[in-house]
Write a protein that holds these residues in place. Structure first.
Motif, PDB file in Angstrom:
ATOM      1  N   THR A   5      92.342  20.745 -26.681  1.00 22.92           N
ATOM      2  CA  THR A   5      91.476  20.270 -25.598  1.00 22.92           C
ATOM      3  C   THR A   5      91.684  21.038 -24.298  1.00 22.92           C
ATOM      4  N   SER A   6      92.800  21.729 -24.153  1.00 22.73           N
ATOM      5  CA  SER A   6      93.138  22.285 -22.844  1.00 22.73           C
ATOM      6  C   SER A   6      92.348  23.534 -22.471  1.00 22.73           C
ATOM      7  N   GLN A   7      91.884  24.311 -23.440  1.00 25.61           N
ATOM      8  CA  GLN A   7      91.219  25.578 -23.126  1.00 25.61           C
ATOM      9  C   GLN A   7      89.694  25.475 -23.100  1.00 25.61           C
ATOM     10  N   VAL A   8      89.171  24.299 -23.243  1.00 27.67           N
ATOM     11  CA  VAL A   8      87.723  24.099 -23.298  1.00 27.67           C
ATOM     12  C   VAL A   8      87.232  23.683 -21.910  1.00 27.67           C
ATOM     13  N   PRO A   9      86.181  24.332 -21.400  1.00 29.93           N
ATOM     14  CA  PRO A   9      85.649  23.916 -20.102  1.00 29.93           C
ATOM     15  C   PRO A   9      85.144  22.467 -20.161  1.00 29.93           C
ATOM     16  N   ALA A  10      85.429  21.731 -19.134  1.00 26.67           N
ATOM     17  CA  ALA A  10      84.990  20.341 -19.075  1.00 26.67           C
ATOM     18  C   ALA A  10      83.475  20.275 -18.922  1.00 26.67           C
ATOM     19  N   PRO A  11      82.861  19.292 -19.556  1.00 29.36           N
ATOM     20  CA  PRO A  11      81.422  19.118 -19.388  1.00 29.36           C
ATOM     21  C   PRO A  11      81.133  18.532 -18.006  1.00 29.36           C
ATOM     22  N   GLN A  12      79.884  18.555 -17.640  1.00 27.82           N
ATOM     23  CA  GLN A  12      79.473  17.913 -16.395  1.00 27.82           C
ATOM     24  C   GLN A  12      79.100  16.471 -16.721  1.00 27.82           C
ATOM     25  N   TRP A  13      79.898  15.538 -16.224  1.00 24.35           N
ATOM     26  CA  TRP A  13      79.644  14.124 -16.436  1.00 24.35           C
ATOM     27  C   TRP A  13      78.637  13.662 -15.385  1.00 24.35           C
ATOM     28  N   LEU A  14      77.568  13.016 -15.824  1.00 24.23           N
ATOM     29  CA  LEU A  14      76.484  12.612 -14.915  1.00 24.23           C
ATOM     30  C   LEU A  14      76.207  11.114 -15.005  1.00 24.23           C
ATOM     31  N   GLN A  15      75.933  10.529 -13.840  1.00 25.49           N
ATOM     32  CA  GLN A  15      75.468   9.148 -13.829  1.00 25.49           C
ATOM     33  C   GLN A  15      73.981   9.141 -14.175  1.00 25.49           C
ATOM     34  N   GLN A  16      73.456   7.972 -14.518  1.00 27.16           N
ATOM     35  CA  GLN A  16      72.073   7.878 -14.979  1.00 27.16           C
ATOM     36  C   GLN A  16      71.088   8.416 -13.953  1.00 27.16           C
ATOM     37  N   THR A  17      71.325   8.198 -12.679  1.00 25.85           N
ATOM     38  CA  THR A  17      70.399   8.654 -11.645  1.00 25.85           C
ATOM     39  C   THR A  17      70.365  10.182 -11.527  1.00 25.85           C
ATOM     40  N   ALA A  18      71.392  10.865 -12.029  1.00 23.82           N
ATOM     41  CA  ALA A  18      71.441  12.327 -11.938  1.00 23.82           C
ATOM     42  C   ALA A  18      70.958  13.019 -13.211  1.00 23.82           C
ATOM     43  N   THR A  21      64.941  13.922 -16.210  1.00 22.02           N
ATOM     44  CA  THR A  21      64.029  13.023 -16.898  1.00 22.02           C
ATOM     45  C   THR A  21      63.792  13.523 -18.317  1.00 22.02           C
ATOM     46  N   ALA A  22      63.602  12.616 -19.202  1.00 28.12           N
ATOM     47  CA  ALA A  22      63.336  12.897 -20.620  1.00 28.12           C
ATOM     48  C   ALA A  22      64.469  13.667 -21.289  1.00 28.12           C
ATOM     49  N   CYS A  23      65.711  13.478 -20.832  1.00 25.01           N
ATOM     50  CA  CYS A  23      66.840  14.175 -21.446  1.00 25.01           C
ATOM     51  C   CYS A  23      67.256  13.537 -22.757  1.00 25.01           C
ATOM     52  N   ALA A  24      66.885  12.283 -22.947  1.00 28.00           N
ATOM     53  CA  ALA A  24      67.243  11.574 -24.177  1.00 28.00           C
ATOM     54  C   ALA A  24      66.214  10.481 -24.431  1.00 28.00           C
ATOM     55  N   ALA A  25      66.120  10.069 -25.676  1.00 25.80           N
ATOM     56  CA  ALA A  25      65.191   9.002 -26.058  1.00 25.80           C
ATOM     57  C   ALA A  25      65.617   7.692 -25.401  1.00 25.80           C
ATOM     58  N   PRO A  26      64.655   6.807 -25.131  1.00 29.60           N
ATOM     59  CA  PRO A  26      65.000   5.519 -24.523  1.00 29.60           C
ATOM     60  C   PRO A  26      66.060   4.735 -25.306  1.00 29.60           C
ATOM     61  N   HIS A 138      77.089  15.797 -22.854  1.00 34.72           N
ATOM     62  CA  HIS A 138      77.199  16.287 -24.221  1.00 34.72           C
ATOM     63  C   HIS A 138      78.657  16.696 -24.371  1.00 34.72           C
ATOM     64  N   TYR A 139      79.383  15.971 -25.195  1.00 32.25           N
ATOM     65  CA  TYR A 139      80.826  16.115 -25.332  1.00 32.25           C
ATOM     66  C   TYR A 139      81.172  17.408 -26.072  1.00 32.25           C
ATOM     67  N   PRO A 140      82.168  18.155 -25.597  1.00 33.54           N
ATOM     68  CA  PRO A 140      82.538  19.403 -26.267  1.00 33.54           C
ATOM     69  C   PRO A 140      83.007  19.171 -27.711  1.00 33.54           C
ATOM     70  N   ALA A 141      82.452  19.924 -28.628  1.00 33.25           N
ATOM     71  CA  ALA A 141      82.817  19.800 -30.042  1.00 33.25           C
ATOM     72  C   ALA A 141      84.313  20.029 -30.249  1.00 33.25           C
ATOM     73  N   ALA A 142      84.912  20.933 -29.468  1.00 30.00           N
ATOM     74  CA  ALA A 142      86.328  21.240 -29.621  1.00 30.00           C
ATOM     75  C   ALA A 142      87.231  20.075 -29.232  1.00 30.00           C
ATOM     76  N   TRP A 143      86.703  19.085 -28.521  1.00 30.09           N
ATOM     77  CA  TRP A 143      87.482  17.924 -28.120  1.00 30.09           C
ATOM     78  C   TRP A 143      87.407  16.802 -29.153  1.00 30.09           C
ATOM     79  N   LEU A 144      86.677  17.022 -30.219  1.00 26.76           N
ATOM     80  CA  LEU A 144      86.514  16.008 -31.262  1.00 26.76           C
ATOM     81  C   LEU A 144      87.422  16.310 -32.446  1.00 26.76           C
ATOM     82  N   PRO A 145      87.786  15.280 -33.216  1.00 28.40           N
ATOM     83  CA  PRO A 145      88.522  15.542 -34.456  1.00 28.40           C
ATOM     84  C   PRO A 145      87.711  16.495 -35.338  1.00 28.40           C
TER      85      PRO A 145
END
Length: 187
Positions: A5-18, A21-26, A138-145
């Protein structure tokens, strides 16, 4: 630790207001920004066939994005707990929860004793915890089992605070959850 997990760039965590639009299905947004207990929702969806499988528990150096979210110095030590939240035996959600060492030791929360119990349920039931804003990415794949290391899986996180103790809980939605939700919620 089963993955890096240490060498992977962190994703940008966003609140709903940020979020764009239309980034994901309702339906996806409904799951991501549901402020209730995910454990309770998964228990309902699975008709009480819900379980927790611990994967990793112990003291580790926290990731930079976790230190930032918890207000800790980069490179701080903390308790890390990673689990699968399962419905009908299938991993539906990968969850990673972290807390800073000093705050956890002083805060009266024994994460080591959880075993196969849900931390989320504990945080919702324990007196005094206040949930902060939900953030998604979108969570980094490298941070997942390894068996679930897939790109572009939606994840969310929020911080639960009680006094000086903060617990950061991240929940990554695996494809089996979306399949189950599409099938079981439409019955």
């Amino acid at each position: 630790m089963p993955y890096e997990t240490s060498q992977v760039p962190a994703p940008q965590w966003l609140q709903q207001t940020a979020l764009p639009t239309a980034c994901a299905a309702p339906a996806t947004l409904d799951w991501l920004f549901d402020e209730g207990s995910l454990t309770r929702r998964l228990t309902r969806l699975s008709a009480d066939h819900f379980s927790v499988t611990p994967l990793v528990e112990g003291w580790q150096t926290l990731r930079a994005d976790e230190c930032l979210a918890l207000g800790l110095t980069p490179g701080s030590q903390g308790w890390v707990r990673e689990v699968y939240l399962r419905g009908h035996g299938q991993p539906w959600v990968f969850a990673r929860s972290v807390a800073g060492r000093a705050a956890l030791l002083d805060g009266g929360l024994d994460l080591e004793a959880l075993g196969s119990r849900s931390l989320g349920e504990l945080l919702f039931c324990a007196e005094g915890f206040a949930r902060q804003a939900i953030e998604v990415c979108h969570y980094p794949a490298a941070w997942l089992p390894t068996e679930h290391a897939e790109a572009n899986l939606w994840g969310r996180r929020s911080r639960f605070d009680r006094g000086a103790l903060s617990v950061l809980v991240a929940e990554i939605y695996l494809p089996a959850l979306w399949q189950a939700a599409a099938t079981l919620e439409n019955r």
